[in-house]
Design a protein around this motif. Structure first.
Motif, PDB file in Angstrom:
ATOM      1  N   UNK A   1      82.973  -7.952  13.830  1.00 33.37           N
ATOM      2  CA  UNK A   1      81.584  -8.415  14.000  1.00 33.37           C
ATOM      3  C   UNK A   1      81.529  -9.931  14.150  1.00 33.37           C
ATOM      4  N   UNK A   2      82.376 -10.639  13.399  1.00 32.51           N
ATOM      5  CA  UNK A   2      82.410 -12.098  13.532  1.00 32.51           C
ATOM      6  C   UNK A   2      82.929 -12.507  14.912  1.00 32.51           C
ATOM      7  N   UNK A   3      83.885 -11.756  15.448  1.00 33.10           N
ATOM      8  CA  UNK A   3      84.388 -12.051  16.790  1.00 33.10           C
ATOM      9  C   UNK A   3      83.301 -11.836  17.828  1.00 33.10           C
ATOM     10  N   UNK A   4      82.523 -10.769  17.692  1.00 36.18           N
ATOM     11  CA  UNK A   4      81.413 -10.515  18.616  1.00 36.18           C
ATOM     12  C   UNK A   4      80.409 -11.659  18.561  1.00 36.18           C
ATOM     13  N   UNK A   5      80.071 -12.103  17.347  1.00 36.62           N
ATOM     14  CA  UNK A   5      79.137 -13.217  17.199  1.00 36.62           C
ATOM     15  C   UNK A   5      79.674 -14.483  17.859  1.00 36.62           C
ATOM     16  N   UNK A   6      80.969 -14.739  17.691  1.00 37.61           N
ATOM     17  CA  UNK A   6      81.571 -15.941  18.268  1.00 37.61           C
ATOM     18  C   UNK A   6      81.534 -15.888  19.791  1.00 37.61           C
ATOM     19  N   UNK A   7      81.873 -14.734  20.362  1.00 32.13           N
ATOM     20  CA  UNK A   7      81.837 -14.594  21.821  1.00 32.13           C
ATOM     21  C   UNK A   7      80.403 -14.678  22.343  1.00 32.13           C
ATOM     22  N   UNK A   8      79.454 -14.185  21.551  1.00 35.94           N
ATOM     23  CA  UNK A   8      78.042 -14.284  21.949  1.00 35.94           C
ATOM     24  C   UNK A   8      77.590 -15.740  21.985  1.00 35.94           C
ATOM     25  N   UNK A   9      78.009 -16.506  20.988  1.00 34.05           N
ATOM     26  CA  UNK A   9      77.585 -17.912  20.917  1.00 34.05           C
ATOM     27  C   UNK A   9      78.086 -18.723  22.111  1.00 34.05           C
ATOM     28  N   UNK A  10      79.252 -18.377  22.640  1.00 31.01           N
ATOM     29  CA  UNK A  10      79.779 -19.151  23.777  1.00 31.01           C
ATOM     30  C   UNK A  10      79.447 -18.497  25.119  1.00 31.01           C
ATOM     31  N   UNK A  11      78.614 -17.457  25.071  1.00 28.92           N
ATOM     32  CA  UNK A  11      78.089 -16.893  26.304  1.00 28.92           C
ATOM     33  C   UNK A  11      78.929 -15.841  26.985  1.00 28.92           C
ATOM     34  N   UNK A  12      79.984 -15.353  26.330  1.00 26.66           N
ATOM     35  CA  UNK A  12      80.829 -14.328  26.947  1.00 26.66           C
ATOM     36  C   UNK A  12      80.338 -12.916  26.654  1.00 26.66           C
ATOM     37  N   UNK A  13      79.629 -12.725  25.535  1.00 28.09           N
ATOM     38  CA  UNK A  13      79.106 -11.417  25.143  1.00 28.09           C
ATOM     39  C   UNK A  13      77.592 -11.455  25.065  1.00 28.09           C
ATOM     40  N   UNK A  14      76.983 -10.263  25.123  1.00 32.83           N
ATOM     41  CA  UNK A  14      75.588 -10.119  24.765  1.00 32.83           C
ATOM     42  C   UNK A  14      75.445 -10.171  23.250  1.00 32.83           C
ATOM     43  N   UNK A  15      74.272  -9.813  22.739  1.00 28.31           N
ATOM     44  CA  UNK A  15      74.024  -9.957  21.302  1.00 28.31           C
ATOM     45  C   UNK A  15      74.786  -8.977  20.428  1.00 28.31           C
ATOM     46  N   UNK A  16      75.388  -7.950  21.001  1.00 31.63           N
ATOM     47  CA  UNK A  16      76.125  -6.970  20.203  1.00 31.63           C
ATOM     48  C   UNK A  16      75.264  -5.769  19.881  1.00 31.63           C
ATOM     49  N   UNK A  17      75.796  -4.580  20.144  1.00 29.71           N
ATOM     50  CA  UNK A  17      75.060  -3.339  19.896  1.00 29.71           C
ATOM     51  C   UNK A  17      75.879  -2.426  18.980  1.00 29.71           C
ATOM     52  N   UNK A  18      75.275  -1.334  18.565  1.00 26.97           N
ATOM     53  CA  UNK A  18      75.927  -0.373  17.689  1.00 26.97           C
ATOM     54  C   UNK A  18      76.259   0.908  18.459  1.00 26.97           C
ATOM     55  N   UNK A  19      77.020   1.785  17.814  1.00 25.39           N
ATOM     56  CA  UNK A  19      77.347   3.069  18.429  1.00 25.39           C
ATOM     57  C   UNK A  19      76.075   3.879  18.696  1.00 25.39           C
ATOM     58  N   UNK A  20      75.118   3.810  17.786  1.00 24.41           N
ATOM     59  CA  UNK A  20      73.846   4.511  17.999  1.00 24.41           C
ATOM     60  C   UNK A  20      73.116   3.965  19.222  1.00 24.41           C
TER      61      UNK A  20
END
Length: 212
Positions: A164-183
């Motif tokens: 989850x921290x990696x997703x947040x880091x990639x989101x902050x630098x513009x490589x990922x969206x905000x992050x979603x869940x399996x649901x």
């Protein structure tokens, strides 16, 4: 994949890793806690498509899914990506492998294709990069024939603190969206009128297969 669009270096790094299963496996395990063999198994299903099938690979990245085609296989294979860098690498890889494809510049949320055109859509490592992945799934569904399949993977939240921290880091630098869940992933498909046939979590990577 859109977050990588402006970076030739990032394109090279990603392609280098994904094209080498021996390297992708430990990298995937360390970063996302996932078994990358699941992705390569899905890629290999392309070889089972009957002659004349229309296949959409979006975002195609540098063309890693091309390895799933059999030599001489009769497919109408369309590789689409918003990044000119990735499309150039896909064309070069197709030429090296002797694969006949069409490479098309396209925004995954506004695809330049007619309704009911494709028998299969591949989508690897792309949906988690988007601000609105649900819109992309609806657009892909529009382009699929009735009974066609949509397969691929996406990174999701909830697998563990480190991921989850990696997703947040990639989101902050513009490589990922905000992050979603399996649901959330399941809701994308139901909202697009698709039946979920497979939704398997491996670490932070959700592998999916759905039918229109």
């Amino acid at each position: 994949m859109t977050g990588w669009a402006g970076s030739r270096l990032a394109a090279r790094v990603y392609d280098f890793g994904v094209e080498r299963e021996w390297l992708a496996r430990p990298a995937g395990a360390v970063l996302w806690g996932t078994d990358t063999r699941l992705m390569y198994e899905t890629i290999r299903t392309i070889g089972a498509m009957p002659a004349g099938s229309a296949v959409l690979d979006v975002p195609c990245g540098g063309g890693p899914a091309l390895r799933g085609m059999r030599p001489g296989q009769d497919l109408r294979y369309v590789a689409a990506d918003i990044s000119p860098v990735m499309l150039s690498r896909t064309r070069a890889r197709a030429a090296r492998l002797g694969r006949a494809i069409t490479a098309t510049a396209a925004d995954i949320t506004r695809l330049p294709f007619a309704d009911n055109r494709f028998d299969l859509c591949l989508c690897f490592n792309g949906l988690h990069c988007l601000p609105d992945p649900a819109a992309a799934v609806r657009e892909i569904s529009r382009c699929l024939k009735d009974g066609a399949r949509f397969v691929g993977d996406t990174i999701v939240r909830g697998a563990g603190i480190r991921q989850d921290l990696a997703i947040q880091a990639f989101h902050r630098i513009g490589l990922f969206g905000p992050g979603r869940t399996l649901d959330d992933v399941e809701r994308w498909f139901s909202g697009a009128g698709m039946r979920v046939d497979r939704l398997e979590l491996s670490g932070a990577v959700a592998h999916f297969a759905a039918t229109r």
